[in-house]
Design a protein around this motif. Structure first.
Motif, PDB file in Angstrom:
ATOM      1  N   TYR A 324       0.673   5.674 -21.125  1.00  0.00           N
ATOM      2  CA  TYR A 324      -0.211   5.041 -20.174  1.00  0.00           C
ATOM      3  C   TYR A 324      -0.138   3.525 -20.192  1.00  0.00           C
ATOM      4  CZ  TYR A 324      -1.901   9.671 -19.737  1.00  0.00           C
ATOM      5  OH  TYR A 324      -1.978  11.008 -19.506  1.00  0.00           O
ATOM      6  N   GLY A 327      -1.672  -2.096 -21.709  1.00  0.00           N
ATOM      7  CA  GLY A 327      -3.002  -2.497 -21.271  1.00  0.00           C
ATOM      8  C   GLY A 327      -3.606  -3.538 -22.189  1.00  0.00           C
ATOM      9  N   PRO A 393      -6.955   0.706  -4.127  1.00  0.00           N
ATOM     10  CA  PRO A 393      -7.592   0.332  -5.399  1.00  0.00           C
ATOM     11  C   PRO A 393      -9.116   0.340  -5.301  1.00  0.00           C
ATOM     12  CG  PRO A 393      -5.744  -1.118  -4.939  1.00  0.00           C
ATOM     13  CD  PRO A 393      -5.938  -0.286  -3.705  1.00  0.00           C
ATOM     14  N   GLY A 421      -7.505  -2.925 -17.489  1.00  0.00           N
ATOM     15  CA  GLY A 421      -6.436  -2.290 -16.750  1.00  0.00           C
ATOM     16  C   GLY A 421      -6.884  -2.066 -15.315  1.00  0.00           C
ATOM     17  N   ASP A 422      -6.789  -0.816 -14.852  1.00  0.00           N
ATOM     18  CA  ASP A 422      -7.278  -0.484 -13.516  1.00  0.00           C
ATOM     19  C   ASP A 422      -8.747  -0.087 -13.529  1.00  0.00           C
ATOM     20  OD1 ASP A 422      -4.866  -0.777 -11.947  1.00  0.00           O
ATOM     21  OD2 ASP A 422      -4.104   0.955 -13.061  1.00  0.00           O
ATOM     22  N   THR A 439      -3.326   7.777 -15.238  1.00  0.00           N
ATOM     23  CA  THR A 439      -2.164   8.119 -14.428  1.00  0.00           C
ATOM     24  C   THR A 439      -1.089   8.705 -15.328  1.00  0.00           C
ATOM     25  OG1 THR A 439      -0.562   7.278 -12.813  1.00  0.00           O
ATOM     26  CG2 THR A 439      -1.117   5.826 -14.644  1.00  0.00           C
ATOM     27  N   THR A 443       3.856   7.712 -12.428  1.00  0.00           N
ATOM     28  CA  THR A 443       3.100   7.050 -11.369  1.00  0.00           C
ATOM     29  C   THR A 443       2.567   5.722 -11.886  1.00  0.00           C
ATOM     30  OG1 THR A 443       2.401   9.256 -10.643  1.00  0.00           O
ATOM     31  CG2 THR A 443       1.286   7.366  -9.652  1.00  0.00           C
ATOM     32  N   PRO A 444       3.003   4.593 -11.326  1.00  0.00           N
ATOM     33  CA  PRO A 444       2.624   3.292 -11.885  1.00  0.00           C
ATOM     34  C   PRO A 444       1.147   2.977 -11.748  1.00  0.00           C
ATOM     35  CG  PRO A 444       3.806   3.018  -9.811  1.00  0.00           C
ATOM     36  CD  PRO A 444       3.921   4.454 -10.175  1.00  0.00           C
ATOM     37  N   GLN A 445       0.482   3.453 -10.704  1.00  0.00           N
ATOM     38  CA  GLN A 445      -0.928   3.161 -10.498  1.00  0.00           C
ATOM     39  C   GLN A 445      -1.676   4.439 -10.124  1.00  0.00           C
ATOM     40  OE1 GLN A 445      -0.771   0.083  -7.430  1.00  0.00           O
ATOM     41  NE2 GLN A 445      -1.293  -1.460  -8.977  1.00  0.00           N
ATOM     42  N   PRO A 446      -2.949   4.514 -10.516  1.00  0.00           N
ATOM     43  CA  PRO A 446      -3.710   5.736 -10.189  1.00  0.00           C
ATOM     44  C   PRO A 446      -3.866   5.958  -8.699  1.00  0.00           C
ATOM     45  CG  PRO A 446      -5.151   4.021 -11.098  1.00  0.00           C
ATOM     46  CD  PRO A 446      -3.746   3.553 -11.298  1.00  0.00           C
ATOM     47  N   TRP A 447      -3.777   4.885  -7.888  1.00  0.00           N
ATOM     48  CA  TRP A 447      -3.963   5.028  -6.449  1.00  0.00           C
ATOM     49  C   TRP A 447      -2.765   5.689  -5.785  1.00  0.00           C
ATOM     50  CZ3 TRP A 447      -8.277   3.678  -8.107  1.00  0.00           C
ATOM     51  CH2 TRP A 447      -8.450   2.563  -8.926  1.00  0.00           C
TER      52      TRP A 447
END
Length: 563
Positions: A324, A327, A393, A421-422, A439, A443-447
């Motif tokens: 993950y 971070g 986001p 982080g996000d 994530t 996948t680089p971002q949860p969105w």
């Protein structure tokens, strides 16, 4: 029941046990297994055309199919079903005892502690049904059975509907019993688990107060439900605030099943817990009328064994080096298991859930149903479409208000949220609260997640945290670095998101006062981890579990309310 066919020769009718508007229940003997059973014969109303008769028969068969999938002590067991002479016959376990309605009418209201104990058992049965995607849709005192052996059983899933099944009847008609139908269903929504919990609250209210929460004739009860007018409880004691929280007008303001289970357990034990404050009103809430009042409490609520199971979001993470990312707090919390290895498991995809048309059936006369449908149509415009993804986001620091952070952390001056982080974290000395979207390694971002990949990620985490183990973790901001901790096996959390689990971390000397609880839940295409951690002598382990669960519940409610 005439002889001559396999089904009808197997079950020999002995005598009638009772009858109502929807059918007759018989005492019968299963000749093949040599046992007594209850057989429900559905009565079809006169004047129905062939299509309507076929619809009613299909619904009764669906009742049996839905209920037969459940195996829970608080849910009546269905053994068999058949269609004979154009009518459905449903074979169920034989229950000896009385309904809650009969008990209250004969003995008067039950003590709050006893009612809370019974309510917790019914809640477990409903949670088992909801886990399988089944709503009861007609929880009421007449469908709650207290057996002579001490069981409390939820009966008559006759208007239950499996989530995702095709609608069997036309829309515009009402399912349920006035005074026990959740307001959002009267408002044209198909409802969900929270709707059954509202009906359970109305049922428990009757059991402890001896009168319905909403009184009057049928139309008066429907109007009062829509307006959110609940008769204040007078005999409920510590159970009263819990009931009012269950009867909150908006579904997002009601306790989830995990928190509610904890509250009922507390009342049953003679304690007086206070339900958490409701989340802020959603943008369209005023169209649904005022919410019923609920209690407040500095610690929120939370069950004692239903918390989530995420790993610590900070430092090395309890599971090693995980995929993950590094971070702001170290190497990431999720180790080198099936997710850390770069895979997401082999789970089947779960599509996002959209709004489905309202189902309607008995419990109210057809003419009345049509009147109510017309009233609903005139008074309430269609709601906004439900969200199906989080592809932009989200500012997680805005998911919790300052007052909610104050309540969860039990402090007078809540800290401001800081991006993590996000996600976001709130630090107060040696205690920390965090909400983090997760994530997978691809996948680089949860969105950028989809419901399918989010479900696969959740399934992998669920598998990874299935057993207790020893881990290393850190959260430098609260003064914890490279601590060895015992991680409990994950436990399921019903009623939170699409799916949820929880686990805890405890540390041996010299960090014996370091305790952490983590709740992980999936909502559409987001997998979110809520964590509360402290290495102070207070709060207790139960407080920490409750705070993590409350943070998860508040975060979920805020995510659902986003435009």
């Amino acid at each position: 029941m005439p002889d001559g066919e396999g089904f009808t020769t197997r079950y020999r009718l002995l005598r009638e046990l009772g009858s109502g508007g929807m059918g007759t229940v018989w005492l019968a003997r299963d000749e093949m297994l040599d046992r007594e059973v209850a057989v429900k014969e559905l009565t079809l109303p006169a004047g129905m055309n062939e299509a309507q008769r076929a619809d009613m028969v299909a619904r009764a068969v669906r009742e049996a199919q839905a209920t037969a999938q459940l195996r829970h002590p608080a849910v009546v067991a269905v053994h068999d079903v058949a269609v004979h002479d154009g009518r459905p016959w449903i074979v169920m376990e034989l229950l000896r005892g009385r309904t809650l309605t009969e008990v209250v009418e004969e003995q008067g209201p039950l003590p709050p502690e006893r009612l809370a104990e019974l309510g917790a058992q019914l809640l477990d049965g409903l949670a088992a049904a909801h886990t399988r995607g089944i709503q009861h849709r007609d929880v009421k005192p007449g469908n709650v059975f207290l057996t002579d052996s001490g069981r409390i059983v939820l009966t008559d899933f006759g208007i239950a509907r499996l989530a995702g099944d095709a609608t069997l009847t036309q829309t515009g008609m009402l399912i349920g019993s006035p005074g026990f139908i959740a307001p959002e269903r009267l408002d044209g929504d198909q409802g969900g688990p929270a709707s059954d919990l509202w009906s359970l609250g109305a049922t428990l209210y009757f059991g402890v107060e001896g009168v319905p929460a909403i009184e009057g004739d049928t139309m008066a009860r429907l109007a009062a439900t829509l307006a959110g007018r609940i008769r204040p409880p007078r005999r409920s004691g510590a159970l009263g605030p819990v009931l009012m929280a269950m009867l909150a007008h908006h579904p997002a303001q009601r306790p989830d099943a995990g928190s509610l289970r904890w509250l009922l357990d507390q009342v049953a034990a003679g304690n007086a817990p206070l339900p958490p404050l409701p989340p802020p009103p959603l943008p369209d809430q005023q169209a649904h009328g005022p919410a019923a009042p609920v209690g407040t409490g500095p610690h929120g609520t939370g069950p004692h064994g239903t918390g989530p199971y995420g790993t610590g979001p900070h430092g090395m993470g309890p599971h090693g080096t995980g995929p993950y990312g590094t971070g702001p707090h170290g190497m990431g919390p999720h180790g080198t298991g099936p997710v850390g290895a770069g895979g997401t498991g082999g789970s089947s995809p779960v599509p996002a859930k959209g709004r489905r048309p309202l189902l309607l059936w008995g419990g109210v006369a057809v003419a009345l149903c049509l009147v109510v449908a017309a009233v609903v149509t005139l008074r309430f415009p269609p709601g906004k479409p439900e969200r199906t993804s989080y592809d932009q986001p989200v500012d997680f620091c805005k998911l919790l208000t300052a007052d909610q952070v104050r309540q969860i952390m039990n402090i007078s001056q809540p800290p401001a949220g800081k991006p993590d982080g996000d996600g976001c974290s709130w630090i107060d000395g040696n205690s920390g609260l965090a909400l983090l979207p997760l994530t997978d390694s691809d996948t680089p971002q949860p969105w950028a997640m989809t419901p399918e990949t989010a479900h696969a990620l959740f399934t992998s985490l669920d598998r990874e945290y299935g057993e207790a183990t020893e881990v290393n973790w850190s959260w430098k901001e609260i003064g914890v670095e490279q601590v060895t901790a015992q991680r409990t096996a994950r436990r399921q959390v019903p009623g939170l998101g699409e799916e949820a689990f929880a686990y805890d971390l405890t540390s041996p000397p010299p960090h014996e006062a370091t305790h952490t609880s983590v709740v992980t839940f999936r909502l559409l295409d987001l997998v979110v981890e809520a964590q509360y951690s402290s290495h102070a002598s207070r709060p207790t382990d139960d407080d920490i579990r409750n705070r993590a669960l409350e943070a998860a519940r508040r975060g979920e409610a805020a995510l659902r309310g986003l435009e």
